[in-house]
Design a protein around this motif. Structure first.
Motif, PDB file in Angstrom:
ATOM      1  N   LEU A 128       0.835  -1.087  -0.026  1.00  0.00           N
ATOM      2  CA  LEU A 128      -0.129   0.008  -0.055  1.00  0.00           C
ATOM      3  C   LEU A 128       0.696   1.400  -0.188  1.00  0.00           C
ATOM      4  O   LEU A 128       0.409   2.347   0.039  1.00  0.00           O
ATOM      5  CB  LEU A 128      -0.996   0.073   1.106  1.00  0.00           C
ATOM      6  N   ILE A 189      -5.476   8.385  11.007  1.00  0.00           N
ATOM      7  CA  ILE A 189      -4.868   8.932   9.825  1.00  0.00           C
ATOM      8  C   ILE A 189      -4.498   7.621   8.672  1.00  0.00           C
ATOM      9  O   ILE A 189      -4.822   7.590   7.689  1.00  0.00           O
ATOM     10  CB  ILE A 189      -3.606   9.820  10.009  1.00  0.00           C
ATOM     11  N   HIS A 192      -7.464   5.761   7.502  1.00  0.00           N
ATOM     12  CA  HIS A 192      -8.504   6.475   6.432  1.00  0.00           C
ATOM     13  C   HIS A 192      -7.597   6.671   5.221  1.00  0.00           C
ATOM     14  O   HIS A 192      -7.842   6.102   4.144  1.00  0.00           O
ATOM     15  CB  HIS A 192      -8.759   8.074   6.829  1.00  0.00           C
ATOM     16  N   ASP A 193      -6.239   6.938   5.122  1.00  0.00           N
ATOM     17  CA  ASP A 193      -5.389   6.989   4.175  1.00  0.00           C
ATOM     18  C   ASP A 193      -4.886   5.534   3.471  1.00  0.00           C
ATOM     19  O   ASP A 193      -4.814   5.519   2.167  1.00  0.00           O
ATOM     20  CB  ASP A 193      -4.062   7.832   4.353  1.00  0.00           C
ATOM     21  N   VAL A 196      -8.138   4.976   1.406  1.00  0.00           N
ATOM     22  CA  VAL A 196      -8.094   5.933   0.277  1.00  0.00           C
ATOM     23  C   VAL A 196      -7.210   5.358  -0.643  1.00  0.00           C
ATOM     24  O   VAL A 196      -7.421   5.098  -2.088  1.00  0.00           O
ATOM     25  CB  VAL A 196      -7.833   7.210   0.680  1.00  0.00           C
ATOM     26  N   GLN A 197      -5.918   4.989  -0.446  1.00  0.00           N
ATOM     27  CA  GLN A 197      -4.944   4.370  -1.459  1.00  0.00           C
ATOM     28  C   GLN A 197      -5.324   2.963  -2.108  1.00  0.00           C
ATOM     29  O   GLN A 197      -5.531   2.827  -3.252  1.00  0.00           O
ATOM     30  CB  GLN A 197      -3.510   3.890  -0.649  1.00  0.00           C
ATOM     31  N   LEU A 199      -8.822   2.185  -2.376  1.00  0.00           N
ATOM     32  CA  LEU A 199      -9.849   2.769  -3.414  1.00  0.00           C
ATOM     33  C   LEU A 199      -9.347   3.343  -4.510  1.00  0.00           C
ATOM     34  O   LEU A 199      -9.909   2.997  -5.569  1.00  0.00           O
ATOM     35  CB  LEU A 199     -10.970   3.609  -2.277  1.00  0.00           C
ATOM     36  N   ARG A 200      -8.393   4.096  -4.395  1.00  0.00           N
ATOM     37  CA  ARG A 200      -7.982   4.913  -5.563  1.00  0.00           C
ATOM     38  C   ARG A 200      -7.175   3.573  -6.535  1.00  0.00           C
ATOM     39  O   ARG A 200      -7.436   3.746  -7.711  1.00  0.00           O
ATOM     40  CB  ARG A 200      -6.427   5.862  -5.231  1.00  0.00           C
ATOM     41  N   LEU A 202      -8.580   0.442  -6.751  1.00  0.00           N
ATOM     42  CA  LEU A 202      -9.421  -0.389  -7.166  1.00  0.00           C
ATOM     43  C   LEU A 202     -10.367   0.343  -8.337  1.00  0.00           C
ATOM     44  O   LEU A 202     -11.262  -0.172  -8.885  1.00  0.00           O
ATOM     45  CB  LEU A 202     -10.471  -0.640  -5.995  1.00  0.00           C
ATOM     46  N   LEU A 305     -16.422   8.035   5.642  1.00  0.00           N
ATOM     47  CA  LEU A 305     -15.801   6.893   4.965  1.00  0.00           C
ATOM     48  C   LEU A 305     -16.208   5.564   5.405  1.00  0.00           C
ATOM     49  O   LEU A 305     -16.410   4.885   4.880  1.00  0.00           O
ATOM     50  CB  LEU A 305     -14.114   6.991   4.889  1.00  0.00           C
TER      51      LEU A 305
END
Lengths: 313, 116
Positions: A128, A189, A192-193, A196-197, A199-200, A202, A305
């Protein structure tokens, strides 16, 4: 790209402390699947990079790279030597040495072929760190399937602060609240991040190639959740298959390895790999966080989220 | 019957770290910290020292509780020590032999020089 006639692998993408060691080992115990330890291959362009721990420009991959090699060494020892002993790990070192000019994808293909017709299940949380690493994985395995494994942010944060080595990961990943007079670890943090990593990444994967799996559902209702997972991948959901999945401790990688490659997975999991079904209650997302002295709840974006991932109303 | 699906959570594509002061802007990747960055920053260095101290305690405790050398590990260590002893003897013998050969060649050269 690996041979498309080989069974497409399943990769598990998860933030640290999200049940990923337990769940990936459980899934890998299905008779039609083969659960690998953390291979950390796709962070490398070549096997030489894997062997030396250096990027092409000579910079080090990670201060922990030596330990991050243990999973692949254990996998090679087990698959080709039928055992994990100091001697078979040395054999695995030689196996990798003679392949130093091969790409990471070629070695991964060789492992997939060696365990076929079983389908490889793998997770390497360090992947990741860079989108590029996940793209390497996708380029090598265009037919791969992905499981976005999640855990609610409050329990994940508590676990990150408590587990052996967890605070080191938080600091290294800059999961730090810098705003006050003193810097403080802030696990939301990283939660969440990491999501996001994932999801970006995917966003480039078709809908039918990926699912979201809440780890709590595996703990709370393993038969139903693991059955649904089997049906998604088109493998048997018979009671014997589900029973095998509920025995992760029977995996050859669910314990410490030999002295020259003891890790290959989260050390906390290696110490206690059994599946303990139970009832995990999801905490209120707007409740005060136990690790914050100011009594603040999760950041509003974290709450939003988490809700979009199926936690809370 | 449960059916699993992908939650794309399309509204969430930017990192949170900058809101906690981890950096000035959203980047391509989550922002990590190197050891040099930690010890080079006054506030982070204080946090870093306490984290490193706690990690040392955690791993010392872990080593003491479950990391004692097993019989197999002892056997392997002894085997390696045996190989090391053997290699040391072979190395010494090889160096001595090379010295002897070198001395022999020097002697022969000197004799040859005297004969000319």
């Amino acid at each position: 790209m690996i041979d498309p006639t080989l069974p497409a692998p399943i990769f598990i993408l998860a933030a640290p402390r999200s049940y990923s060691s337990l769940v990936s080992t459980m899934i890998g115990q299905h008779p039609a699947l083969y659960g690998m330890p953390e291979l950390n291959l796709f962070q490398c362009a070549s096997v030489d990079e894997f062997n030396t721990g250096q990027n092409a420009d000579g910079t080090p991959k990670s201060p922990f790279w030596k330990s991050l090699r243990h999973g692949l060494l254990r996998a090679v020892a087990e698959i080709y030597g039928g055992e994990q002993t100091p001697e078979s790990i040395r054999m695995a070192e030689r196996w990798l040495k003679v392949r130093e000019e091969m790409s990471a994808a070629e070695v991964f293909e060789e492992l997939c072929a060696a365990v076929a017709p079983q389908r490889v299940v793998e997770k390497s949380p360090a992947i990741l760190r860079k989108l590029e690493y996940m793209q390497n994985m996708q380029a090598a395995c265009p037919n791969a399937r992905y499981i976005h494994l999640t855990r609610n942010p409050i329990d994940q944060g508590k676990s990150s602060l408590k587990a052996t080595g967890g605070i080191g990961v938080l600091l290294g990943m800059n999961s730090v609240d810098h705003r006050g007079a003193a810097a403080a670890l802030e696990p939301q943090i990283l939660w969440h991040d990491s999501q996001v990593q994932i999801l970006r990444f995917l966003d480039s994967v078709p809908d039918d190639h990926a699912i979201t799996l809440r780890g709590e559902e595996v703990i709370n209702d393993p038969d139903e959740t693991l059955g649904a997972l089997c049906r998604w991948r088109g493998v048997s959901d018979a009671p014997e298959a589900i029973a095998a999945m509920k025995a992760p401790e029977t995996s050859p990688f669910a314990r410490r390895g030999p002295i020259n490659a003891p890790l290959g997975n989260d050390v906390n999991f290696l110490e206690a790999p059994e599946f303990r079904p139970g009832t995990v209650t999801i905490p209120d997302l707007d409740s005060p966080l136990p690790w914050r002295q100011d009594g603040a709840p999760l950041h509003s974006r974290v709450q939003a989220l988490a809700r979009d991932l199926g936690y809370g109303a | 019957m449960t059916k699993l699906a992908l939650h794309r959570a399309a509204a969430h594509r930017t990192f949170l770290g900058p809101e906690f002061g981890t950096g000035e802007r959203d980047g391509d990747e989550p922002q990590g910290l190197s050891y040099a960055q930690i010890i080079g920053d006054e506030k982070l260095a204080v946090l870093g020292r306490s984290v490193f101290a706690e990690l040392r305690e955690q791993f010392t405790a872990s080593a003491q509780s479950g990391d004692a050398e097993t019989d197999a590990e002892t056997e392997y260590r002894k085997k390696l020590e045996g190989w090391a002893d053997m290699l040391e003897i072979l190395l010494e013998e090889t160096l001595t032999e090379l010295d002897n050969i070198g001395a022999g060649r020097r002697e022969a050269a000197e004799d040859g020089a005297l004969l000319q």
